[in-house]
Design a protein around this motif. Structure first.
Motif, PDB file in Angstrom:
ATOM      1  N   LEU A  96       0.832  -1.209   0.000  1.00 50.37           N
ATOM      2  CA  LEU A  96       0.000   0.000   0.000  1.00 50.37           C
ATOM      3  C   LEU A  96       0.864   1.255   0.000  1.00 50.37           C
ATOM      4  O   LEU A  96       0.628   2.187  -0.790  1.00 50.37           O
ATOM      5  N   LEU A  97       1.846   1.310   0.873  1.00 46.84           N
ATOM      6  CA  LEU A  97       2.697   2.496   0.953  1.00 46.84           C
ATOM      7  C   LEU A  97       3.456   2.710  -0.356  1.00 46.84           C
ATOM      8  O   LEU A  97       3.643   3.856  -0.795  1.00 46.84           O
ATOM      9  N   ALA A  98       3.869   1.632  -1.015  1.00 48.50           N
ATOM     10  CA  ALA A  98       4.560   1.766  -2.301  1.00 48.50           C
ATOM     11  C   ALA A  98       3.612   2.341  -3.352  1.00 48.50           C
ATOM     12  O   ALA A  98       4.019   3.204  -4.164  1.00 48.50           O
ATOM     13  N   ARG A  99       2.350   1.900  -3.358  1.00 48.52           N
ATOM     14  CA  ARG A  99       1.382   2.420  -4.330  1.00 48.52           C
ATOM     15  C   ARG A  99       1.078   3.897  -4.088  1.00 48.52           C
ATOM     16  O   ARG A  99       0.969   4.690  -5.030  1.00 48.52           O
ATOM     17  N   CYS A 104       0.960   9.362  -5.400  1.00 48.61           N
ATOM     18  CA  CYS A 104       0.724  10.623  -4.697  1.00 48.61           C
ATOM     19  C   CYS A 104       1.994  11.318  -4.227  1.00 48.61           C
ATOM     20  O   CYS A 104       1.918  12.477  -3.795  1.00 48.61           O
ATOM     21  N   GLY A 105       3.118  10.639  -4.232  1.00 48.36           N
ATOM     22  CA  GLY A 105       4.338  11.262  -3.755  1.00 48.36           C
ATOM     23  C   GLY A 105       4.598  10.976  -2.287  1.00 48.36           C
ATOM     24  O   GLY A 105       4.043  10.032  -1.701  1.00 48.36           O
ATOM     25  N   PRO A 106       5.451  11.786  -1.653  1.00 44.27           N
ATOM     26  CA  PRO A 106       5.833  11.524  -0.256  1.00 44.27           C
ATOM     27  C   PRO A 106       4.658  11.644   0.700  1.00 44.27           C
ATOM     28  O   PRO A 106       3.726  12.435   0.489  1.00 44.27           O
ATOM     29  N   ILE A 107       4.716  10.868   1.767  1.00 45.21           N
ATOM     30  CA  ILE A 107       3.672  10.869   2.805  1.00 45.21           C
ATOM     31  C   ILE A 107       4.209  11.628   4.009  1.00 45.21           C
ATOM     32  O   ILE A 107       5.213  11.233   4.603  1.00 45.21           O
ATOM     33  N   ASN A 108       3.526  12.701   4.373  1.00 42.69           N
ATOM     34  CA  ASN A 108       3.982  13.537   5.484  1.00 42.69           C
ATOM     35  C   ASN A 108       3.095  13.421   6.721  1.00 42.69           C
ATOM     36  O   ASN A 108       3.345  14.130   7.709  1.00 42.69           O
TER      37      ASN A 108
END
Length: 339
Positions: A96-99, A104-108
């Protein structure tokens, strides 16, 4: 400053100093002033929201988009808006995090709202423990480095919501919800631990009354993002904003059995179960169960055997040896058990 109920001592008082060392703390609920109208502190990048399926996450996601914040809504139910994943599966969380990174780009930031989901028919508290706590653990573990880098470069947040009535179940006047699950306390405890490990990340756990309208709950959660210096643990009950407050309590008095030097009954019971009633025999206590992992903890005796070592029996005069098979067979027959 902190409020101390009547009859208690502030940490710096002479009485508090005399009782330095082992302290006995009690918890009370105190009200915190309502937040002024202010813009929330948003970190940019992408915010990952876990869906509660009852409208709170959807309402909050829309408010965040209106403020220019990119959102990735994650649901455990197929056919819904956003992303789908089994958040209790480590491999699925990693995928999920890879998708999300790819699309969407980086997760902040992470906003964990799945603990607000209504309990489904036939769903046990152990099931909720996996959905509420294990999913939070896996997501936080997968985002740990990324969130801390984002915090160093401008901002990051971690917010979770629980549904223990709005005051973390601490008020004596109000009972916990009928469908209360122990997983709610697990979410709060994990968030408070992460707040100490991630000092630069905005970390908050917000307890709400799930009977309130979903748009009102979304407004309360969004408002908490504007209070960057507020308490880690905060609640909402209508217009109230309560928090748990720890204060010094009176020292506990020892029971008569402790005063005479006798071991408590539960300790004697453990000693009997471990040492056994016959010299040289070890009766192992039941293995403890890990609620988070959903299974039994490792059999440490088995670990010793696999390592080529056998545990020595307490009070034995010679090394432990397995009894002959014939002895075991006769013992089972005398007790009426099948051999």
């Amino acid at each position: 400053g902190a409020c101390f109920p009547p009859g208690t001592d502030a940490p710096g008082s002479p009485e508090g100093t005399l009782r330095a060392g082992i302290q006995r703390m009690l918890v009370a609920v105190t009200d915190v002033p309502a937040l002024p109208d202010a813009a929330p502190s948003l970190p940019g990048g992408t915010l990952l929201l876990t869906d509660d399926g009852a409208g709170v996450a959807a309402n909050l996601a829309q408010r965040l988009r209106n403020l220019g914040q990119q959102v990735a809504l994650v649901s455990a139910v197929t056919g819904t808006e956003g992303f789908y994943a089994d958040l209790t599966d480590p491999a699925a969380v990693e995928d999920l995090l890879a998708r999300i990174h790819k699309q969407c780009g980086p997760i902040n930031g992470l906003i964990h709202l799945s603990p607000l989901a209504p309990v489904r028919a036939g769903q046990s508290w152990a099931d909720r423990l996996l959905i509420d706590v294990k999913s939070l653990f896996l997501l936080a573990r997968g985002l740990a480095d990324e969130l801390q880098r984002a915090a160093d470069n401008g901002g990051a947040l971690l917010l979770a919501a629980t549904s223990m009535g709005g005051a973390f179940g601490s008020t004596a006047a109000e009972a916990l919800p009928e469908d209360f699950s122990p997983s709610q306390g697990g979410v709060a405890g994990l968030i408070k631990s992460l707040a100490h490990e991630w000092p630069n990340v905005l970390v908050r756990v917000v307890d709400v009354d799930r009977r309130a309208a979903s748009d009102k709950l979304a407004d309360a959660l969004l408002a908490e993002l504007s209070d960057t210096t507020g308490p880690i643990e905060i609640g909402y009950q209508g217009e109230r904003r309560p928090r748990n407050h720890a204060f010094f309590g009176p020292p506990a008095r020892p029971s008569p059995s402790h005063a005479r030097g006798a071991a408590p009954a539960d300790r004697r019971d453990r000693q009997q179960r471990v040492a056994g009633r016959h010299r040289g025999h070890v009766v192992a206590p039941p293995r403890p169960r890990s609620a988070l992992l959903g299974g039994w903890l490792p059999n440490f005796r088995g670990l010793h055997e696999r390592a080529g070592r056998r545990p020595r029996a307490r009070h034995a005069s010679r090394p432990w040896e397995p009894p002959p098979l014939a002895t075991c067979d006769n013992r089972h027959r005398r007790q009426g058990r099948p051999s």
